[in-house]
Design a protein around this motif. Sequence first.
Motif, PDB file in Angstrom:
ATOM      1  N   ARG A   1       0.825  -1.221   0.000  1.00  9.15           N
ATOM      2  CA  ARG A   1       0.000   0.000   0.000  1.00  9.15           C
ATOM      3  C   ARG A   1       0.849   1.257   0.000  1.00  9.15           C
ATOM      4  NH1 ARG A   1      -4.440  -1.920   4.572  1.00  9.15           N
ATOM      5  NH2 ARG A   1      -5.657  -3.290   3.207  1.00  9.15           N
ATOM      6  N   ASP A   2       2.032   1.165   0.616  1.00  8.14           N
ATOM      7  CA  ASP A   2       2.911   2.338   0.662  1.00  8.14           C
ATOM      8  C   ASP A   2       3.695   2.543  -0.624  1.00  8.14           C
ATOM      9  OD1 ASP A   2       2.052   2.740   3.241  1.00  8.14           O
ATOM     10  OD2 ASP A   2       3.811   1.852   4.197  1.00  8.14           O
ATOM     11  N   GLY A   3       3.483   1.670  -1.611  1.00  3.39           N
ATOM     12  CA  GLY A   3       4.133   1.840  -2.905  1.00  3.39           C
ATOM     13  C   GLY A   3       5.584   1.408  -2.945  1.00  3.39           C
TER      14      GLY A   3
ATOM     15  N   MET B   1      -0.537  -4.155  -8.281  1.00  2.33           N
ATOM     16  CA  MET B   1       0.289  -2.949  -8.284  1.00  2.33           C
ATOM     17  C   MET B   1       1.265  -2.994  -9.465  1.00  2.33           C
ATOM     18  SD  MET B   1       0.327  -0.260  -6.262  1.00  2.33           S
ATOM     19  CE  MET B   1      -0.139  -0.764  -4.607  1.00  2.33           C
ATOM     20  N   CYS B   2       1.837  -4.164  -9.715  1.00  7.13           N
ATOM     21  CA  CYS B   2       2.759  -4.316 -10.853  1.00  7.13           C
ATOM     22  C   CYS B   2       2.040  -4.094 -12.175  1.00  7.13           C
ATOM     23  CB  CYS B   2       3.376  -5.714 -10.836  1.00  7.13           C
ATOM     24  SG  CYS B   2       4.595  -5.970  -9.527  1.00  7.13           S
ATOM     25  N   ALA B   3       0.763  -4.453 -12.229  1.00 10.36           N
ATOM     26  CA  ALA B   3      -0.005  -4.303 -13.467  1.00 10.36           C
ATOM     27  C   ALA B   3      -0.117  -2.837 -13.890  1.00 10.36           C
ATOM     28  CB  ALA B   3      -1.396  -4.911 -13.298  1.00 10.36           C
ATOM     29  N   LYS B   4       0.020  -1.911 -12.921  1.00 15.75           N
ATOM     30  CA  LYS B   4      -0.076  -0.485 -13.247  1.00 15.75           C
ATOM     31  C   LYS B   4       1.135  -0.007 -14.053  1.00 15.75           C
ATOM     32  CE  LYS B   4      -2.758   0.578  -9.076  1.00 15.75           C
ATOM     33  NZ  LYS B   4      -2.813   1.380  -7.815  1.00 15.75           N
ATOM     34  N   VAL B   5       2.263  -0.713 -13.895  1.00 20.10           N
ATOM     35  CA  VAL B   5       3.471  -0.357 -14.647  1.00 20.10           C
ATOM     36  C   VAL B   5       4.032  -1.631 -15.279  1.00 20.10           C
ATOM     37  CG1 VAL B   5       4.110   1.738 -13.389  1.00 20.10           C
ATOM     38  CG2 VAL B   5       4.750  -0.507 -12.467  1.00 20.10           C
TER      39      VAL B   5
END
Length: 374
Positions: free
Chosen positions: A181-183, A222-226
Amino acid sequence: INALLSIFNTICFLLSPSPQASTMLRASLAPMKLKDVPLLPSLDYEKLKKDLIWGSDRLKAFLLQALRWRLTTSHPGEQRETVLQAYISNDLLDCHSHNQRSVLQLLHSRSEVVRQYTARLINAFASLAEGRRYLSQNTKVLRMLEGRLKEGDKDIITRENVLGALQKFSLRRPLQTAMIRDGLIFWLIDILKDPDCLSDYTLEYSVALLMNLCLRSAGKNMCAKVAGLVLKVLSDLLGHENHEIQPYVNGALYSILSIPSIREEARAVGMEDILRCFIKEGNAEMIRQIEFIIKQLNSEELVDGVLESDDDEEEDDEKSQTVTSATFCSKHITRAAQTGGWKELQEGTGLGRLEVLFEDRITPAVGSLQTAQM
């Protein structure tokens, strides 16, 4: 001649029926009895913490070093457990303190040595299951470590130890969730874009931490976003000269390719051709792993419900304090292993080094703590 006579006399002596000879022989063959390990004397923790907060930088550094050595050089078993429990029961690191000044804040000391020794002590705590449990009870510890990690200073030793601690934190599900969540995945991908600028320790622990976070559905999403950037970084790492990271790169790839959008992006950039290039060069186990990555890449459906809500599952208990490294694949990869697929990454598999935080080497890990970490 004299030497031969000496040997002959010794043999005759040992073979003689004399009580002295038989006693000596039995003594030489008897197993050594382990001596009882005494408990270490107790400390005045109130004074210790006061000196750690208000003392000179020189005093702080000496105390931090001594406290770490007290833990890392203790004998495994009751002595080490007693030392750790004393630290925890006295809240040595002020994890439960709400005071404006605390021991944890030494991570941001103006003294580079104090920062480094604080990070080393935290890393030692994180190497033990009870230590991780203690540190994870307050989210401010994680936030402080993440903040220290992302600061762009040149204090490499502090950053390496903070990274090592976070990688060990990633064995606990609530901390995994918080880091995602914290990226933190984005930060890891960013520094891994230029792996040749990283020390072996930073490279190995960064890849291992990335793999652990990618095992969660939230991490995959989260990886799918980049997706394009993640795939480029991981494919570049496949050919890196540091072969210690290969199982973790493979594990991360296999995991994120369960996401349809990432599979689509991977096909578009010719990932299968890239992977097949490494089949020609790798050893038997790496070839086998890459073949299953290709199989995952070409699949059209979810593998064993990879996208199930694993983020809602209860935290798995850490069954052994001997395991402090991301040397696990996800349950989905393990399932594939059980059906003749991906071989589960066992503790120490493919690892040429041990992280020596403790004299008995209790922590199979991704990389070795260099002299600076000891």
